[in-house]
Enzyme design. Structure first.
Site, short mmCIF file in Angstrom:
data_model
loop_
_atom_site.label_atom_id
_atom_site.label_comp_id
_atom_site.label_asym_id
_atom_site.label_seq_id
_atom_site.Cartn_x
_atom_site.Cartn_y
_atom_site.Cartn_z
N HIS A 1 34.88 6.52 -20.56
CA HIS A 1 34.87 6.99 -21.79
C HIS A 1 36.18 6.68 -22.31
CE1 HIS A 1 31.01 9.28 -21.39
NE2 HIS A 1 31.17 9.36 -20.37
N HIS B 1 21.28 8.75 -18.48
CA HIS B 1 21.82 10.15 -18.29
C HIS B 1 20.87 10.92 -17.67
CE1 HIS B 1 25.14 13.44 -18.93
NE2 HIS B 1 23.72 14.08 -18.96
N GLY C 1 33.89 17.28 -17.98
CA GLY C 1 34.61 15.77 -17.59
C GLY C 1 35.61 15.96 -16.73
N ARG D 1 37.03 6.90 -25.60
CA ARG D 1 37.18 8.03 -26.63
C ARG D 1 37.66 7.29 -27.99
NH1 ARG D 1 34.28 11.12 -23.98
NH2 ARG D 1 35.41 12.49 -22.59
N ASN E 1 29.40 7.25 -26.33
CA ASN E 1 29.49 8.41 -27.27
C ASN E 1 30.75 9.01 -27.78
OD1 ASN E 1 30.83 9.00 -24.68
ND2 ASN E 1 30.30 10.92 -24.28
N HIS F 1 31.25 2.99 -15.89
CA HIS F 1 31.09 4.31 -16.77
C HIS F 1 32.42 4.82 -17.10
CE1 HIS F 1 28.28 7.80 -17.40
NE2 HIS F 1 29.18 8.02 -17.70
N ASN G 1 29.40 17.04 -16.12
CA ASN G 1 28.08 17.01 -16.36
C ASN G 1 27.49 15.50 -15.74
OD1 ASN G 1 25.48 17.63 -17.20
ND2 ASN G 1 26.10 17.88 -19.19
N HIS H 1 25.49 8.38 -12.77
CA HIS H 1 26.18 9.47 -12.00
C HIS H 1 24.81 10.47 -11.28
CE1 HIS H 1 25.15 11.24 -15.93
NE2 HIS H 1 26.50 10.97 -16.35
N ASP I 1 32.95 7.80 -14.18
CA ASP I 1 32.66 8.61 -15.38
C ASP I 1 33.95 9.45 -15.85
OD1 ASP I 1 31.37 10.09 -17.40
OD2 ASP I 1 30.21 11.53 -15.73
O1 DOR Z 1 31.04 15.31 -17.56
C1 DOR Z 1 30.73 14.78 -18.43
N1 DOR Z 1 31.48 14.09 -19.58
N2 DOR Z 1 29.53 14.22 -18.38
C2 DOR Z 1 28.85 13.26 -19.51
O2 DOR Z 1 27.73 13.02 -19.55
C3 DOR Z 1 29.74 13.16 -20.74
C4 DOR Z 1 31.08 13.09 -20.38
C5 DOR Z 1 32.06 13.18 -21.52
O3 DOR Z 1 32.08 12.50 -22.37
O4 DOR Z 1 33.15 13.98 -21.75
#
Ligand code: DOR
Length: 434
Positions: A65, A181, A326, A67, A97, A63, A280, A234, A307
């Site tokens: 990100h 999620h 996040g 970006r 995402n 998990h 989140n 998560h 995450d």
């Molecule tokens: O805290 C979070 N940030 N939870 C998520 O599910 C998405 C993530 C984000 O992309 O920043």
């Protein structure tokens, strides 16, 4: 392939899914060729000192990100994989995402291209629905043909039970896993932290535990009905953990990950309205933290996943209710697990390496799965950990483009010393090599 023709990792204890033994590891052309105590070092070979350290299969993050594309000011594939390597990871699963989201063959190919030559292997999680909008299915077969093994709309849950059921029916045929999620929007909308005593005291709108739990319960029912594999992302509440524990006892094909912040921090951390603690699913009360730890101890949780969610300071420094959720995770996950969990190191490594590798479909190249431990013939994706070393978290020294860690100034035990990617030492003595 490896640019280091020959490498010997000397003086360590090898720990993998088959157990532990005192052994040196010799690597040629990216592949382990010998694992034995007291190996001779051939002329010209690079030597990595592992005295007092554990030599393990590289860590695998389910998990991350990264970006890119779209929010390169927060992270790029290059900076995110450098952070991964420094954290001991040889592979990460990139979340979809991004902007645009990873919901098409073209967008997946683009990330693979960006990841060529990166300091960790990047696997892509494809979106379940087009645009992650939750309305119609993404071309899952096309993405699976490109090697995508995990699909998720992470950042959002798939709200429609009917659509999720259809996605699971396709997933079964394709042999892929759906990552959920779990957040029911009708319960969570507008919430910025866990709904409970602290949200009342702080006057912040809350997200109740049930927002997560109703979707966990729903998807267990759908996994049971379709036979499709659901991986819960998560998980953060005692109720969710309990549902998963019972489902697994019943043989329902579900797996679960938990994030370090959910076993180290509580909702009370938000008492100063510092948005660095906004995430989140949200930080929860101590009872939930205890349940997450119990899940790691008894095997209900299959993996620790970071995450890793970088955010640029101009966004993360907004007031609590406006800042994005996040926090960074790649460079602190292993040390937090060693420091905060009362588990043997081999168990921590199972949760951070071979179990997530299996869920991501990255074994046997990563994780040294049961069939492919650190042994002759296995791909040399390895990390060398000094389990007793202490260090203090300094976000300014992080490789990530962002600085949003809630652990700044915290002293942790357990340090990644070297990381080897397909035979190439990409981290030596805690320094990135490129
Ligand atoms: O805290 C979070 N940030 N939870 C998520 O599910 C998405 C993530 C984000 O992309 O920043």
């Amino acid at each position: 392939m490896s640019t280091t023709p020959e490498l010997v990792i000397r003086g360590g204890t090898v720990v993998d899914a088959t157990g532990e033994r005192r052994a040196d590891v010799r690597v040629v052309g990216g592949v382990v060729v010998e694992v034995a105590d007291g190996l001779a070092v051939p002329e010209g070979a690079t030597v990595l000192d592992a005295g007092g350290c554990v030599v393990a299969p590289g860590l695998v993050d389910l998990h991350t990100h990264l970006r890119e594309p779209g929010r390169e000011e927060a992270e790029t594939v290059e900076t995110g994989t450098r952070a991964a390597a420094l954290g001991g990871f040889t592979a990460v699963v990139a979340m979809p995402n991004t902007d645009p989201p990873l919901d098409s063959a073209e967008s997946v190919r683009n990330v693979y291209a960006l990841a060529e030559g990166a300091m960790a292997q990047v696997a892509v999680a494809g979106a379940i629905t087009v645009g992650r909008a939750g309305e119609r299915l993404a071309p899952m077969a096309e993405l699976a043909a490109l090697g995508v093994r995990l699909f998720t709309d992470d950042g959002d849950g798939v709200q429609s039970a009917g659509l999720m059921r259809r996605a699971l029916q396709y997933a079964t045929g394709l042999g892929v896993t759906l990552g959920q999620h779990c957040e029911d929007r009708s319960l969570a909308a507008g919430g910025t932290m866990h709904e409970g005593a602290w949200s009342s005291r702080l006057g912040l709108p809350g997200m109740p535990s049930e927002a997560e739990e109703v979707m966990v319960a729903r998807d267990i029912a759908l996994a049971r009905a379709t036979g499709g594999r659901v991986h819960f992302l998560h998980l953060s509440t005692a109720g969710s953990i309990d549902l998963v524990r019972r489902a697994r006892a019943d043989g329902v094909p579900v797996t679960a990950e938990v994030a370090p912040h959910h076993f180290t921090l509580t909702d009370g951390c938000a008492s100063g309205y510092d948005p660095v603690f906004k995430v989140n699913p949200p930080l929860r009360p101590q009872e939930d933290v205890d349940a997450v730890k119990a899940a790691l101890a008894d095997g209900t949780a299959d993996a620790i996943a970071t995450d890793h969610a970088p955010h640029a300071p101009e966004l993360k420094d907004l007031p609590f209710d406006q800042a994005p959720p996040g926090m960074l995770g790649l460079q602190t996950a292993l040390a937090l697990a060693i420091t905060e969990l009362d588990l043997p190191l081999a168990r921590v490594l199972a949760l951070l390496s071979w179990q997530p590798a299996a869920i991501a479909g990255l074994d046997p190249a990563h994780g040294g799965a049961q069939g492919a431990p650190v042994a002759p013939g296995s791909v040399a994706n390895l990390c060398v950990i000094d389990p007793g070393a202490t260090w203090t978290v300094d976000p300014t020294a992080f490789a990530s483009r962002s600085r949003n860690t809630p652990y700044a100034g915290r002293t942790l035990t357990g340090r990644v010393r070297h990381t080897v990617l397909a035979g190439e030492p990409v981290v030596i003595d805690a320094e990135a090599q490129r």
